[in-house]
Every structure is written in structure tokens, then in C-alpha cells.
Design an enzyme around this catalytic site. Structure first.
Site, PDB file in Angstrom:
ATOM      1  N   ASP A   1       1.163  -1.422  -0.102  1.00  0.00           N
ATOM      2  CA  ASP A   1      -0.250   0.294   0.218  1.00  0.00           C
ATOM      3  C   ASP A   1       1.073   1.655  -0.101  1.00  0.00           C
ATOM      4  O   ASP A   1       1.941   1.218  -0.295  1.00  0.00           O
ATOM      5  CB  ASP A   1      -0.992  -0.353   1.421  1.00  0.00           C
ATOM      6  CG  ASP A   1      -0.561   0.256   2.416  1.00  0.00           C
ATOM      7  OD1 ASP A   1       0.592   0.537   2.891  1.00  0.00           O
ATOM      8  OD2 ASP A   1      -1.021   0.636   3.776  1.00  0.00           O
TER       9      ASP A   1
ATOM     10  N   CYS B   1       2.821  -3.322   4.393  1.00  0.00           N
ATOM     11  CA  CYS B   1       2.235  -2.800   4.364  1.00  0.00           C
ATOM     12  C   CYS B   1       3.357  -1.658   5.451  1.00  0.00           C
ATOM     13  O   CYS B   1       4.468  -1.890   6.370  1.00  0.00           O
ATOM     14  CB  CYS B   1       0.995  -2.509   4.668  1.00  0.00           C
ATOM     15  SG  CYS B   1       1.115  -3.655   6.162  1.00  0.00           S
TER      16      CYS B   1
ATOM     17  N   THR C   1       2.436  -1.815   8.981  1.00  0.00           N
ATOM     18  CA  THR C   1       3.095  -3.040  10.142  1.00  0.00           C
ATOM     19  C   THR C   1       2.998  -4.150   9.146  1.00  0.00           C
ATOM     20  O   THR C   1       4.150  -4.786  10.109  1.00  0.00           O
ATOM     21  CB  THR C   1       2.181  -3.425  10.863  1.00  0.00           C
ATOM     22  OG1 THR C   1       0.842  -3.378  10.213  1.00  0.00           O
ATOM     23  CG2 THR C   1       2.200  -1.335  11.760  1.00  0.00           C
TER      24      THR C   1
ATOM     25  N   HIS D   1       8.551 -24.675   9.878  1.00  0.00           N
ATOM     26  CA  HIS D   1       7.320 -25.022  10.099  1.00  0.00           C
ATOM     27  C   HIS D   1       5.642 -25.094   9.580  1.00  0.00           C
ATOM     28  O   HIS D   1       4.769 -25.995  10.156  1.00  0.00           O
ATOM     29  CB  HIS D   1       7.346 -25.388  11.669  1.00  0.00           C
ATOM     30  CG  HIS D   1       8.612 -25.780  12.535  1.00  0.00           C
ATOM     31  ND1 HIS D   1       8.786 -25.672  13.672  1.00  0.00           N
ATOM     32  CD2 HIS D   1      10.146 -26.070  11.972  1.00  0.00           C
ATOM     33  CE1 HIS D   1       9.162 -26.384  14.478  1.00  0.00           C
ATOM     34  NE2 HIS D   1       9.983 -26.964  13.035  1.00  0.00           N
TER      35      HIS D   1
ATOM     36  N   HIS E   1       5.242 -31.308  10.614  1.00  0.00           N
ATOM     37  CA  HIS E   1       4.209 -30.342  10.665  1.00  0.00           C
ATOM     38  C   HIS E   1       3.134 -30.106   9.861  1.00  0.00           C
ATOM     39  O   HIS E   1       2.168 -29.561   9.580  1.00  0.00           O
ATOM     40  CB  HIS E   1       5.591 -29.565  10.213  1.00  0.00           C
ATOM     41  CG  HIS E   1       6.702 -28.892  11.377  1.00  0.00           C
ATOM     42  ND1 HIS E   1       6.574 -28.731  13.012  1.00  0.00           N
ATOM     43  CD2 HIS E   1       7.565 -29.965  11.409  1.00  0.00           C
ATOM     44  CE1 HIS E   1       7.818 -28.308  13.261  1.00  0.00           C
ATOM     45  NE2 HIS E   1       8.407 -29.463  12.450  1.00  0.00           N
TER      46      HIS E   1
HETATM   47  C1  RB5 Z   1      -2.109   3.067   6.653  1.00  0.00           C
HETATM   48  O1  RB5 Z   1      -1.786   4.131   6.705  1.00  0.00           O
HETATM   49  C2  RB5 Z   1      -1.592   1.332   6.948  1.00  0.00           C
HETATM   50  O2  RB5 Z   1      -3.278   1.632   8.180  1.00  0.00           O
HETATM   51  C3  RB5 Z   1      -1.168   0.150   5.973  1.00  0.00           C
HETATM   52  O3  RB5 Z   1      -0.239   0.839   5.711  1.00  0.00           O
HETATM   53  C4  RB5 Z   1      -1.014  -1.079   7.466  1.00  0.00           C
HETATM   54  O4  RB5 Z   1      -0.219  -0.781   8.896  1.00  0.00           O
HETATM   55  C5  RB5 Z   1      -2.333  -1.829   8.125  1.00  0.00           C
HETATM   56  O5  RB5 Z   1      -2.345  -2.718   8.344  1.00  0.00           O
END
Ligand code: RB5
Length: 146
Positions: free
Chosen positions: A12, A70, A72, A103, A138
């Protein structure tokens, strides 16, 4: 020698710079890359749309693996895991990436561009791709997923 794969990548708006670095790295390692977006400079794109497009390539067999970025890695992994046949993991360490493959036969790696520096992210991707599934007990556990 590490096997060569076709890898579907997507990010993203939080991750196109890291995705671009990943693509250069993956191609330098001899892998083929399918880029499902988004381009650098994109103001906003909703991660579920990118995740679904990328994991479809894995679920269909067009790609062996997916690597999603993304902010996180959390949202990408959540969405990816809704598609049958996809086992996605959000990894922050090389160890977790190796274990996800060995695994859990993980086929989609989710990375957080706001969590990881690019060098660590690339090292995690490398560890992921060079590790095989161990099978055996596994595989029996994977059979219990559904
Ligand atoms: C975008 O701001 C953020 O929410 C997205 O990149 C991501 O971290 C969502 O899990």
C-alpha cells in the site's frame, strides 16, 4: 543454490519504496517478480485490495510466494490469510521467517515498512525464500487447519 521462484509483490502507500528495494533484490537473486502495485508516489491505496490481488497469484499457482508490504505488515497478513490456500505471516526477524517456512509452509510474507529498516527487511525476505518446509509432523498439523 537457492531455488528461483516467481514472487508476487504488493504494497500500500506505506511501502512502495521498500517494495522497490525488494524487487531489485529479488531480481538480483534470480527470482521473477510480479508487481501488483502500488507505484512509488501513490497518495493512498487500501491494503486489502493489493493483498487480494497479490495472493490470488499465489493461490492460482502463477506465483510460488507473495511478499506484501504495508505500514506494519499486520493488515496485509490478515487479509492474505482469508484466501484459501494462503498461509501468511508477519515477520520481524530472520528467525521467524525461517520458522514460518520450515514449520508452517508459509507462502506469503508480510513486512512492515514502518517497523523494519530496509536491510533487515531484505534479510528477512532472503531467509524466507531460502528455507524449505520440513513436512512430517508439521504437515500433519497443517492438515488440521480446516
Ligand atoms: C496505512 O496507514 C496503514 O494502516 C497500513 O499500511 C497498514 O499498516 C495496515 O495494517
Amino acid at each position: 543454490m537457492t531455488r528461483k521462484f516467481t514472487i508476487a509483490v504488493g504494497s500500500d502507500h506505506a511501502g512502495p519504496l521498500l517494495k522497490a528495494e525488494l524487487m531489485v533484490f529479488l531480481e538480483s537473486e534470480g527470482h521473477a517478480v510480479l508487481d501488483l502495485g502500488c507505484p512509488v508516489g501513490t497518495e493512498r491505496v487500501d491494503y486489502p485490495l493489493i493483498a487480494k490481488a497479490a495472493v490470488e497469484k499465489v493461490a492460482s499457482g502463477e506465483a510460488s510466494f507473495g511478499i506484501l508490504v504495508c505500514g506494519t505488515g499486520i493488515g496485509m497478513a490478515m487479509v492474505a490469510n482469508k484466501t484459501p490456500g494462503i498461509r501468511a505471516a508477519n515477520c520481524h526477524t530472520e528467525f521467524s521467517a525461517r520458522m514460518a517456512r520450515a514449520h508452517n509452509d508459509c507462502n506469503v510474507l508480510a513486512l512492515g515498512a514502518r517497523v523494519l529498516g530496509p536491510s533487515l527487511a531484505l534479510a528477512i525476505a532472503k531467509a524466507f525464500l531460502e528455507t524449505g518446509f520440513e513436512g512430517g509432523r508439521h504437515a500433519e498439523r497443517l492438515a488440521l487447519f480446516s
